[in-house]
Design an enzyme around this catalytic site. Structure first.
Site, PDB file in Angstrom:
ATOM      1  N   GLY A 181       0.817  -1.217   0.000  1.00 57.68           N
ATOM      2  CA  GLY A 181       0.000   0.000   0.000  1.00 57.68           C
ATOM      3  C   GLY A 181       0.849   1.264   0.000  1.00 57.68           C
ATOM      4  O   GLY A 181       0.626   2.186  -0.792  1.00 57.68           O
ATOM      5  N   ASP A 194       9.986  -6.152  -4.982  1.00 59.22           N
ATOM      6  CA  ASP A 194       9.002  -6.748  -4.071  1.00 59.22           C
ATOM      7  C   ASP A 194       9.040  -8.231  -4.363  1.00 59.22           C
ATOM      8  O   ASP A 194       9.690  -8.668  -5.327  1.00 59.22           O
ATOM      9  CB  ASP A 194       7.583  -6.179  -4.318  1.00 59.22           C
ATOM     10  CG  ASP A 194       6.715  -6.274  -3.059  1.00 59.22           C
ATOM     11  OD1 ASP A 194       6.545  -7.395  -2.532  1.00 59.22           O
ATOM     12  OD2 ASP A 194       6.228  -5.234  -2.592  1.00 59.22           O
ATOM     13  N   GLY A 205      10.014  -3.021   2.477  1.00 58.71           N
ATOM     14  CA  GLY A 205       9.579  -4.420   2.311  1.00 58.71           C
ATOM     15  C   GLY A 205       9.419  -5.161   3.621  1.00 58.71           C
ATOM     16  O   GLY A 205       9.926  -4.747   4.659  1.00 58.71           O
ATOM     17  N   SER A 247       3.618  -6.313   6.840  1.00 59.15           N
ATOM     18  CA  SER A 247       3.291  -4.973   7.331  1.00 59.15           C
ATOM     19  C   SER A 247       2.266  -4.925   8.460  1.00 59.15           C
ATOM     20  O   SER A 247       1.829  -3.840   8.850  1.00 59.15           O
ATOM     21  CB  SER A 247       2.817  -4.103   6.173  1.00 59.15           C
ATOM     22  OG  SER A 247       1.609  -4.614   5.690  1.00 59.15           O
ATOM     23  N   SER A 291       7.910   1.596  12.384  1.00 58.68           N
ATOM     24  CA  SER A 291       6.466   1.755  12.557  1.00 58.68           C
ATOM     25  C   SER A 291       6.141   2.312  13.943  1.00 58.68           C
ATOM     26  O   SER A 291       6.897   2.111  14.907  1.00 58.68           O
ATOM     27  CB  SER A 291       5.786   0.395  12.394  1.00 58.68           C
ATOM     28  OG  SER A 291       4.448   0.453  12.848  1.00 58.68           O
ATOM     29  N   TYR A 329       5.200  -7.976  15.263  1.00 57.53           N
ATOM     30  CA  TYR A 329       5.504  -7.014  14.186  1.00 57.53           C
ATOM     31  C   TYR A 329       6.249  -5.782  14.735  1.00 57.53           C
ATOM     32  O   TYR A 329       7.278  -5.369  14.186  1.00 57.53           O
ATOM     33  CB  TYR A 329       4.178  -6.606  13.525  1.00 57.53           C
ATOM     34  CG  TYR A 329       4.253  -5.411  12.622  1.00 57.53           C
ATOM     35  CD1 TYR A 329       4.888  -5.473  11.387  1.00 57.53           C
ATOM     36  CD2 TYR A 329       3.668  -4.192  13.011  1.00 57.53           C
ATOM     37  CE1 TYR A 329       4.950  -4.359  10.570  1.00 57.53           C
ATOM     38  CE2 TYR A 329       3.721  -3.084  12.184  1.00 57.53           C
ATOM     39  CZ  TYR A 329       4.362  -3.175  10.968  1.00 57.53           C
ATOM     40  OH  TYR A 329       4.430  -2.068  10.155  1.00 57.53           O
ATOM     41  N   LYS A 355      10.205  -4.256  14.157  1.00 62.60           N
ATOM     42  CA  LYS A 355      10.582  -2.887  13.775  1.00 62.60           C
ATOM     43  C   LYS A 355      11.659  -2.351  14.720  1.00 62.60           C
ATOM     44  O   LYS A 355      12.546  -1.612  14.297  1.00 62.60           O
ATOM     45  CB  LYS A 355       9.350  -1.979  13.755  1.00 62.60           C
ATOM     46  CG  LYS A 355       8.339  -2.359  12.663  1.00 62.60           C
ATOM     47  CD  LYS A 355       8.951  -2.253  11.282  1.00 62.60           C
ATOM     48  CE  LYS A 355       7.995  -2.564  10.164  1.00 62.60           C
ATOM     49  NZ  LYS A 355       8.632  -2.491   8.837  1.00 62.60           N
TER      50      LYS A 355
HETATM   51  C1  15L Z   1       1.508  -0.128  10.489  1.00 59.69           C
HETATM   52  O1  15L Z   1       2.674  -0.202  10.861  1.00 59.69           O
HETATM   53  C2  15L Z   1       0.997  -0.993   9.406  1.00 59.69           C
HETATM   54  O2  15L Z   1       1.977  -1.313   8.457  1.00 59.69           O
HETATM   55  C3  15L Z   1      -0.216  -0.426   8.738  1.00 59.69           C
HETATM   56  O3  15L Z   1      -0.822  -1.445   7.989  1.00 59.69           O
HETATM   57  C4  15L Z   1      -1.218   0.151   9.748  1.00 59.69           C
HETATM   58  O4  15L Z   1      -1.738  -0.890  10.532  1.00 59.69           O
HETATM   59  C5  15L Z   1      -0.514   1.172  10.610  1.00 59.69           C
HETATM   60  O5  15L Z   1       0.644   0.638  11.182  1.00 59.69           O
HETATM   61  C6  15L Z   1      -1.425   1.719  11.711  1.00 59.69           C
HETATM   62  O6  15L Z   1      -1.015   1.722  12.881  1.00 59.69           O
HETATM   63  O7  15L Z   1      -2.500   2.183  11.391  1.00 59.69           O
END
Ligand code: 15L
Length: 267
Positions: free
Chosen positions: A12, A32, A70, A73, A109, A134, A138
């Site tokens: 995205g 990708d 990459g 996510s 993130s 996840y 990060k």
């Molecule tokens: C992220 O790190 C994600 O990649 C994305 O898909 C969303 O979930 C975003 O955080 C979020 O916190 O809204």
């Protein structure tokens, strides 16, 4: 930057960035695990599985800078996160080092810090509080970026991205919304600013109720254009449609915090 590599371009965020970056940098190699459907004939694309170092070395060859989007996510099973985000991230930094790449911008993130409560304003010098496997991956990316910067002189910028989109999707995203053009501005600082060694920036626009102190990004000349507050009514209308989430609503990471949450279990 003569030649750039952007990983994760079919996702995205990658899809939006592809459109924006094309006009700014003359030579970009996209990558990708799968090819984007709408690739134009003049766009260079090489597929790679980031968990395979040999494949990563191929996509990194000959580039001066990398934007590493990459990986996986959202939250996922440990084995998925391990391969895509931890092994994959190691491979990107190691291949960058071997190939003499100068700069890496790493898409971290907000979920690296997701367990801070929403009433706490946080900067870049607070301990990480990941809200998911996840989020942990990060924090690993930020740490390995620091290692390659401090030990090998790679210039590394970690962007703790909020939520990239045309508009903020709900109440939480009002605070963490990142207009795509503002993401491009942050990436440009990471790729071009002469004083970058190792930096962490929050990936947020100029949102009225932000939980983040982004003064470090502003010190490097970041002037965000977006303001989530302009979309207050539509975001709150969307919020009203969501089921109650008492844990998620307390913390910055939202549903990433409430998923699998059973902290009361230990008594
Ligand atoms: C992220 O790190 C994600 O990649 C994305 O898909 C969303 O979930 C975003 O955080 C979020 O916190 O809204």
């Amino acid at each position: 930057m003569e030649k750039l590599l952007v990983t994760g371009v079919a996702g995205g965020v990658g899809t939006r960035l592809r459109k924006l970056m094309k006009g700014v940098y003359p030579s970009i190699r996209w990558s990708d695990i799968r090819k984007p459907d709408d690739l134009a004939a003049d766009e260079e694309f090489i597929a790679a599985d980031l968990s395979q170092l040999a494949e990563v070395e191929k996509i990194v060859a000959g580039v001066e800078g990398i934007v590493h989007l990459g990986g996986y996510s959202v939250e996922g099973p440990w084995e998925t996160i391990l391969q895509a985000n931890i092994v994959g991230c190691y491979n990107v930094f190691e291949a960058a080092y071997r190939a003499g790449v100068k700069r890496v911008v790493f898409a971290s993130s907000n979920h690296a810090m997701g367990f801070y409560p929403r009433d706490k304003r946080i900067g870049i010098n607070m301990p990480v509080r990941p809200d998911s496997r996840y989020g942990v991956s990060k924090t690993f990316g930020e740490a390995i970026g620091a290692l390659y910067a401090d030990k090998h002189g790679l210039r590394v910028t970690c962007l703790r991205i909020g939520n990239v989109g045309d508009v903020p999707l709900d109440q939480r995203r009002l605070a963490i919304w990142l207009k795509p053009e503002d993401l491009l501005a942050l990436i440009r600082i990471g790729l071009e600013h002469p004083d970058i060694r190792y930096e962490i920036f929050y990936g947020a626009s100029d949102n009225a109720d932000s939980w983040w102190d982004n003064s470090n990004a502003r010190r490097f000349g970041y002037h965000p254009q977006g303001n989530g507050g302009e979309f207050l009514h539509q975001a709150m209308a969307a919020q009203a449609e969501l089921p109650p989430d008492p844990i998620g609503d307390r913390y910055q990471g939202g549903p990433f915090c409430s998923e699998e949450y059973d902290a009361g279990r230990a008594g």
